[in-house]
Scaffold this active site. Structure first.
Site, PDB file in Angstrom:
ATOM      1  CE  LYS A  70      36.989  34.417  38.927  1.00  0.00           C
ATOM      2  NZ  LYS A  70      38.193  34.553  38.030  1.00  0.00           N
ATOM      3  N   GLY A  95      36.659  41.055  41.638  1.00  0.00           N
ATOM      4  CA  GLY A  95      37.035  42.264  40.891  1.00  0.00           C
ATOM      5  C   GLY A  95      38.501  42.626  41.032  1.00  0.00           C
ATOM      6  CD1 TRP A 122      37.734  47.266  36.371  1.00  0.00           C
ATOM      7  CD2 TRP A 122      35.879  46.491  37.378  1.00  0.00           C
ATOM      8  NE1 TRP A 122      36.673  48.019  35.960  1.00  0.00           N
ATOM      9  CE2 TRP A 122      35.532  47.575  36.556  1.00  0.00           C
ATOM     10  CE3 TRP A 122      34.874  45.837  38.106  1.00  0.00           C
ATOM     11  CZ2 TRP A 122      34.205  48.029  36.437  1.00  0.00           C
ATOM     12  CZ3 TRP A 122      33.563  46.281  37.993  1.00  0.00           C
ATOM     13  CH2 TRP A 122      33.241  47.356  37.170  1.00  0.00           C
ATOM     14  CG  HIS A 144      42.993  36.487  46.539  1.00  0.00           C
ATOM     15  ND1 HIS A 144      42.156  37.486  46.119  1.00  0.00           N
ATOM     16  CD2 HIS A 144      43.414  35.853  45.406  1.00  0.00           C
ATOM     17  CE1 HIS A 144      42.082  37.470  44.786  1.00  0.00           C
ATOM     18  NE2 HIS A 144      42.839  36.501  44.336  1.00  0.00           N
ATOM     19  CB  SER A 192      32.672  34.924  38.974  1.00  0.00           C
ATOM     20  OG  SER A 192      33.835  35.292  38.312  1.00  0.00           O
TER      21      SER A 192
HETATM   22  P1  A3P Z   1      32.480  37.357  35.872  1.00  0.00           P
HETATM   23  O1  A3P Z   1      33.039  35.976  35.840  1.00  0.00           O
HETATM   24  O2  A3P Z   1      31.190  37.446  36.637  1.00  0.00           O
HETATM   25  O3  A3P Z   1      32.380  37.989  34.520  1.00  0.00           O
HETATM   26  P2  A3P Z   1      38.825  38.489  39.770  1.00  0.00           P
HETATM   27  O4  A3P Z   1      39.625  39.416  38.934  1.00  0.00           O
HETATM   28  O5  A3P Z   1      38.782  38.848  41.224  1.00  0.00           O
HETATM   29  O6  A3P Z   1      39.179  37.060  39.524  1.00  0.00           O
HETATM   30  O7  A3P Z   1      37.287  38.668  39.324  1.00  0.00           O
HETATM   31  C1  A3P Z   1      36.893  38.294  38.029  1.00  0.00           C
HETATM   32  C2  A3P Z   1      35.518  38.862  37.764  1.00  0.00           C
HETATM   33  O8  A3P Z   1      35.626  40.295  37.601  1.00  0.00           O
HETATM   34  C3  A3P Z   1      34.920  38.317  36.476  1.00  0.00           C
HETATM   35  O9  A3P Z   1      33.504  38.284  36.703  1.00  0.00           O
HETATM   36  C4  A3P Z   1      35.318  39.400  35.490  1.00  0.00           C
HETATM   37  O10 A3P Z   1      34.565  39.411  34.302  1.00  0.00           O
HETATM   38  C5  A3P Z   1      35.059  40.639  36.339  1.00  0.00           C
HETATM   39  N1  A3P Z   1      35.696  41.847  35.791  1.00  0.00           N
HETATM   40  C6  A3P Z   1      36.983  42.046  35.468  1.00  0.00           C
HETATM   41  N2  A3P Z   1      37.156  43.255  34.895  1.00  0.00           N
HETATM   42  C7  A3P Z   1      35.932  43.831  34.849  1.00  0.00           C
HETATM   43  C8  A3P Z   1      35.428  45.094  34.343  1.00  0.00           C
HETATM   44  N3  A3P Z   1      36.211  45.977  33.763  1.00  0.00           N
HETATM   45  N4  A3P Z   1      34.108  45.330  34.474  1.00  0.00           N
HETATM   46  C9  A3P Z   1      33.281  44.437  35.053  1.00  0.00           C
HETATM   47  N5  A3P Z   1      33.693  43.237  35.537  1.00  0.00           N
HETATM   48  C10 A3P Z   1      34.994  42.939  35.419  1.00  0.00           C
END
Ligand code: A3P
Length: 288
Positions: free
Chosen positions: A45, A47, A50, A100, A130
């Site tokens: 959680k 990023g 992303w 991870h 998150s």
């Molecule tokens: P939130 O739940 O706070 O929105 P992971 O991919 O490690 O599981 O993390 C997920 C988190 O990254 C989620 O946070 C998700 O919305 C956020 N995330 C994914 N893509 C993103 C982007 N392009 N910009 C901002 N946050 C992003």
């Protein structure tokens, strides 16, 4: 479902059985890292998804074909998960993967290789928020209970991949030298283009200003949320129920302020501070 049915343990870390198995962990342990491999490491959680969007685009000069045609979990697979063995051979060099895992649990060929690593960290308060919503929407994770109950589990490390503090400490204390780049989720939120430039330099790549503009635009939350190859809409609703919470949920820094009471904040700060105090590691959010 009882938690022993949902999770398996790997060196004391809780891993969801839906995507981890003894075989996948054996594959992980014995994986032969190549010098041109690129790893993205994150605590869950922080990023990860992303970065599964960003890194292929930086490495391929901004060609959108893979991010528009391959689901994120096959495009940049998790090395410890069951799909790794199925898709690794299909990856074009440089292979890009996420993990991870803690540093000392990485495959033995990892540290002796020249593989590059981008470590993305996020404010643990936002990680907790998150993760709380993720546990509500994912049927393969245990019910988080109340926010306070979930916080207690998080602080005790009874969550996916253990304690946040162990993860960040493990990856700050490596002998990887200039093979590792540290970046934060917050930095990406604040200046995505600048962060992409930093990553490009680290990866030894170049991109035209126009291509970088297009990649930046594509990777903004509002746009990535609509990419069916990255927003988990391909996963059946019984597995991830987006009517409870979207996987790409809010995509902001500081949502914790909407969830923490002053008491919970004090408790959280105290535990994290104690566990980090002798590490010499500081983060931009420490002063918040
Ligand atoms: P939130 O739940 O706070 O929105 P992971 O991919 O490690 O599981 O993390 C997920 C988190 O990254 C989620 O946070 C998700 O919305 C956020 N995330 C994914 N893509 C993103 C982007 N392009 N910009 C901002 N946050 C992003």
């Amino acid at each position: 479902m009882a938690s022993e049915d949902l999770y398996l343990y790997f060196h004391g870390l809780l891993l969801p059985k839906i995507v981890h198995s003894e075989d996948s962990l054996n594959y992980f342990r014995t994986f032969r890292v190549q010098d041109d491999d690129v790893f993205v490491i994150s605590y869950p959680k922080s990023g990860t998804t992303w970065m599964q969007e960003i890194v292929p685009l930086l490495l391929n000069g901004g060609d959108f074909t893979p991010v528009e045609s391959i689901p994120n979990w096959d495009r940049v697979p998790w090395l410890e998960e069951t799909r790794a063995v199925l898709v690794m051979d299909k990856l074009r060099a440089p292979r890009t993967m996420v993990s991870h895992m803690l540093y000392h649990l990485m495959p033995s060929t990892f540290s002796s290789s020249k593989a590059k690593v981008i470590y993305i960290a996020r404010n643990p308060k936002d990680v907790l928020v998150s993760s709380f919503y993720f546990h509500q929407m994912a049927s393969f994770l245990d019910d988080p209970g109340t926010f306070e109950e979930f916080m207690d589990k998080f602080l005790a490390g009874q969550v996916l991949f253990g304690k946040w503090t162990d993860h960040v400490k493990s990856w700050r204390n490596t002998d990887l030298g200039d093979r590792i780049l540290y970046i934060t989720y917050e930095e990406l939120i604040q200046d995505l283009r600048g962060a992409l430039e930093r990553m490009l330099r680290f990866l030894g790549r170049q991109m035209s200003e126009e291509a970088l503009d297009r990649v930046t635009e594509h990777c903004l939350f509002k746009n990535m949320k609509n990419n069916n190859m990255s927003n988990y809409s391909l996963v059946p609703q019984e597995v991830m129920d987006s009517s409870k919470s979207a996987f790409l949920r809010k995509g902001i820094a500081g949502d914790w302020k909407n969830h923490f009471s002053p008491e919970l904040e004090a408790k959280f700060n105290e535990v994290i501070r104690k566990e980090m105090e002798e590490s010499g590691i500081s983060f931009p959010w420490d002063e918040e």
